[in-house]
Design a protein around this motif. Structure first.
Motif, PDB file in Angstrom:
ATOM      1  N   SER A 233       0.840  -1.210   0.000  1.00  8.79           N
ATOM      2  CA  SER A 233       0.000   0.000   0.000  1.00  8.79           C
ATOM      3  C   SER A 233       0.874   1.259   0.000  1.00  8.79           C
ATOM      4  N   THR A 234       2.164   1.095   0.309  1.00 10.96           N
ATOM      5  CA  THR A 234       3.098   2.235   0.311  1.00 10.96           C
ATOM      6  C   THR A 234       3.798   2.401  -1.034  1.00 10.96           C
ATOM      7  N   ALA A 235       3.454   1.556  -2.005  1.00  9.29           N
ATOM      8  CA  ALA A 235       4.229   1.521  -3.262  1.00  9.29           C
ATOM      9  C   ALA A 235       3.814   2.615  -4.248  1.00  9.29           C
ATOM     10  N   THR A 236       4.698   2.804  -5.219  1.00  6.86           N
ATOM     11  CA  THR A 236       4.488   3.745  -6.328  1.00  6.86           C
ATOM     12  C   THR A 236       4.432   2.948  -7.626  1.00  6.86           C
ATOM     13  N   LEU A 237       3.520   3.303  -8.520  1.00  4.22           N
ATOM     14  CA  LEU A 237       3.451   2.652  -9.838  1.00  4.22           C
ATOM     15  C   LEU A 237       3.718   3.696 -10.919  1.00  4.22           C
ATOM     16  N   VAL A 238       4.591   3.358 -11.859  1.00  2.00           N
ATOM     17  CA  VAL A 238       4.877   4.267 -12.967  1.00  2.00           C
ATOM     18  C   VAL A 238       4.621   3.528 -14.275  1.00  2.00           C
ATOM     19  N   ASN A 239       3.864   4.143 -15.183  1.00  4.28           N
ATOM     20  CA  ASN A 239       3.626   3.533 -16.504  1.00  4.28           C
ATOM     21  C   ASN A 239       4.125   4.473 -17.598  1.00  4.28           C
ATOM     22  N   ILE A 240       5.171   4.015 -18.312  1.00  8.87           N
ATOM     23  CA  ILE A 240       5.682   4.810 -19.447  1.00  8.87           C
ATOM     24  C   ILE A 240       5.585   4.004 -20.742  1.00  8.87           C
ATOM     25  N   ALA A 241       4.803   2.919 -20.719  1.00 10.86           N
ATOM     26  CA  ALA A 241       4.761   2.032 -21.897  1.00 10.86           C
ATOM     27  C   ALA A 241       3.597   2.409 -22.810  1.00 10.86           C
ATOM     28  N   ARG A 242       2.428   1.867 -22.538  1.00 12.95           N
ATOM     29  CA  ARG A 242       1.209   2.229 -23.253  1.00 12.95           C
ATOM     30  C   ARG A 242       0.073   2.188 -22.237  1.00 12.95           C
ATOM     31  N   GLY A 243      -0.935   3.026 -22.451  1.00 17.09           N
ATOM     32  CA  GLY A 243      -2.018   3.148 -21.490  1.00 17.09           C
ATOM     33  C   GLY A 243      -2.703   1.832 -21.178  1.00 17.09           C
ATOM     34  N   GLY A 244      -2.895   1.004 -22.207  1.00 11.32           N
ATOM     35  CA  GLY A 244      -3.673  -0.218 -22.040  1.00 11.32           C
ATOM     36  C   GLY A 244      -3.041  -1.248 -21.118  1.00 11.32           C
ATOM     37  N   ILE A 245      -1.800  -1.035 -20.720  1.00 10.09           N
ATOM     38  CA  ILE A 245      -1.116  -1.960 -19.797  1.00 10.09           C
ATOM     39  C   ILE A 245      -1.799  -1.935 -18.422  1.00 10.09           C
ATOM     40  N   VAL A 246      -2.306  -0.759 -18.039  1.00 17.04           N
ATOM     41  CA  VAL A 246      -2.869  -0.569 -16.692  1.00 17.04           C
ATOM     42  C   VAL A 246      -4.383  -0.365 -16.790  1.00 17.04           C
ATOM     43  N   ASP A 247      -5.123  -1.047 -15.928  1.00 18.05           N
ATOM     44  CA  ASP A 247      -6.563  -0.783 -15.808  1.00 18.05           C
ATOM     45  C   ASP A 247      -6.698   0.518 -15.020  1.00 18.05           C
ATOM     46  N   GLU A 248      -6.963   1.606 -15.734  1.00 18.58           N
ATOM     47  CA  GLU A 248      -6.908   2.934 -15.110  1.00 18.58           C
ATOM     48  C   GLU A 248      -7.981   3.139 -14.043  1.00 18.58           C
ATOM     49  N   LEU A 249      -9.143   2.511 -14.230  1.00 16.27           N
ATOM     50  CA  LEU A 249     -10.192   2.681 -13.213  1.00 16.27           C
ATOM     51  C   LEU A 249      -9.800   1.968 -11.933  1.00 16.27           C
ATOM     52  N   ALA A 250      -9.206   0.766 -12.085  1.00 18.72           N
ATOM     53  CA  ALA A 250      -8.736   0.031 -10.900  1.00 18.72           C
ATOM     54  C   ALA A 250      -7.622   0.809 -10.210  1.00 18.72           C
ATOM     55  N   LEU A 251      -6.750   1.437 -11.009  1.00 19.50           N
ATOM     56  CA  LEU A 251      -5.652   2.228 -10.431  1.00 19.50           C
ATOM     57  C   LEU A 251      -6.203   3.434  -9.674  1.00 19.50           C
ATOM     58  N   ALA A 252      -7.142   4.150 -10.295  1.00 30.01           N
ATOM     59  CA  ALA A 252      -7.723   5.337  -9.646  1.00 30.01           C
ATOM     60  C   ALA A 252      -8.381   4.935  -8.331  1.00 30.01           C
TER      61      ALA A 252
END
Ligand code: 8YV
Length: 344
Positions: A233-252
């Motif tokens: 829960s203390t972690a940081t996530l960085v995405n510099i690849a393509r948007g579709g890699i991350v489920d943005e709603l789940a991330l938000a």
């Protein structure tokens, strides 16, 4: 009568002095202003050309090339080419090229900048200061997470992933874990101080996780709600690849509910649109797909794309041998099929 010169299309304004080199060999139709094309407009531009230089904005697949009998080469300005339907281009005998290597360091720099900005709450602090909220210095203002000495997780360990590992290990004394389909050779692992771990272990152990893997049907939403739930829960996530890699709603959702400390995003599923759920959050740093955006690197990318197109269309010192083709095997197979068909 002199034979007509091949024609090429350049989809966006790039650097005129570099693009002008195409004129030595081709008749060039180049966009003079930044343009958002419909699929029909792309098809119309491709109809009468032999080659094209395009950016990630232009999605090119079966429909766009259907009416383009002369088209033989597409030079993508970018290392990622999820905007191109490589299988469809290969079947049609159209060679696609990309621009690897020249952007590795610049994109790794941006990944690291996002990691630091998110972990140390840089943009959040600045906004807060500018809003006039800094009443008095306090001990507990904007406490973030350390970068040095922490565990860096890298998902996808190609050239850019290795650049990030190098920065983390040599510059910040980080423990580097990575997950990739194939393991790096041991000497490279040693130089990067990097250790291969399973996807599950990567998620569980990373203090800062950077995603740098190519986007495909297999990697779509690889960081979903379940993956996020495995992270600290203390972690940081960085995405510099393509948007579709991350489920943005789940991330938000994870960021809003304290299940993840912070994130840094340079790429988005619906870019240039950014989800309101992300825009509303304080603990996410958002940049507009600027991974490779230094002047020197963007010039190097355009130079490579232009050289690739010249070579792919059979001209220049590397005639017939562009330095970074992405579907050469498929194009060769399509040519064989055609020859076999003719013989029958
Ligand atoms: C480019 C990128 O700016 O190289 C890539 O894959 O995402 C960026 O570096 C972009 O592709 C331009 O078309």
């Amino acid at each position: 009568m002199a034979e007509a010169r091949p024609r090429v299309w350049v989809s966006q304004p790039l650097f005129d002095d570099i693009v002008d080199r195409l004129q030595q060999y081709f008749e060039v139709v180049a966009a003079t202003e930044v343009t958002a094309y419909t699929p029909e407009a792309i098809a119309a531009q491709l109809r009468d050309v032999d080659g094209a230089v395009v950016t990630l904005n232009e999605r090119i697949g079966t429909a766009e090339i259907a009416g383009a009998p002369r088209l033989r080469a597409i030079a993508n300005v970018g290392v990622g080419y999820s905007n191109l339907d490589i299988a469809a281009l290969g079947d049609a005998g159209i060679l696609a090229t990309n621009t690897p290597d020249v952007l590795t360091g610049t994109t790794a720099d941006l990944g690291f900048a996002l990691l630091m900005a998110a972990a140390r709450r840089i943009t959040e602090s600045e906004r807060w200061l500018r809003e006039g909220q800094w009443g008095q210095w306090s001990f507990s203002t904007m406490l973030g997470a350390d970068v040095h000495g922490s565990t860096l997780g890298i998902l996808g360990m190609g050239r850019i992933g290795q650049g990030i590992a190098r920065r983390g290990h040599h510059g910040f004394g980080m423990r580097v874990l990575y997950h990739n389909r194939s393991r790096l050779p041991q000497p490279v692992e040693r130089e990067l101080g990097a250790q291969w771990v399973s996807f599950e272990d990567l998620l569980a152990q990373a203090d800062h996780l950077v995603t740098v893997l190519p986007y495909s049907a297999d990697t779509h939403h690889i960081i979903d709600a379940a993956a996020l739930a495995r992270m600290k829960s203390t972690a940081t996530l960085v995405n510099i690849a393509r948007g579709g890699i991350v489920d943005e709603l789940a991330l938000a959702d994870a960021l809003a509910n304290g299940r993840l400390a912070a994130a840094g995003l340079d790429v988005y599923e619906g870019e240039p649109a950014v989800r309101p759920e992300l825009l509303a959050l304080r603990n996410v740093v958002l940049t507009p797909h600027i991974g490779s955006a230094s002047l020197a690197t963007r010039r190097a990318m355009v130079t490579l794309a232009v050289d690739n197109l010249i070579a792919a269309l059979g001209h220049g010192p590397q005639a017939g041998r562009p330095s970074s083709p992405v579907n050469a095997d498929a194009v060769a197979a399509a040519a064989m099929k055609k020859t076999a068909g003719c013989k029958r």
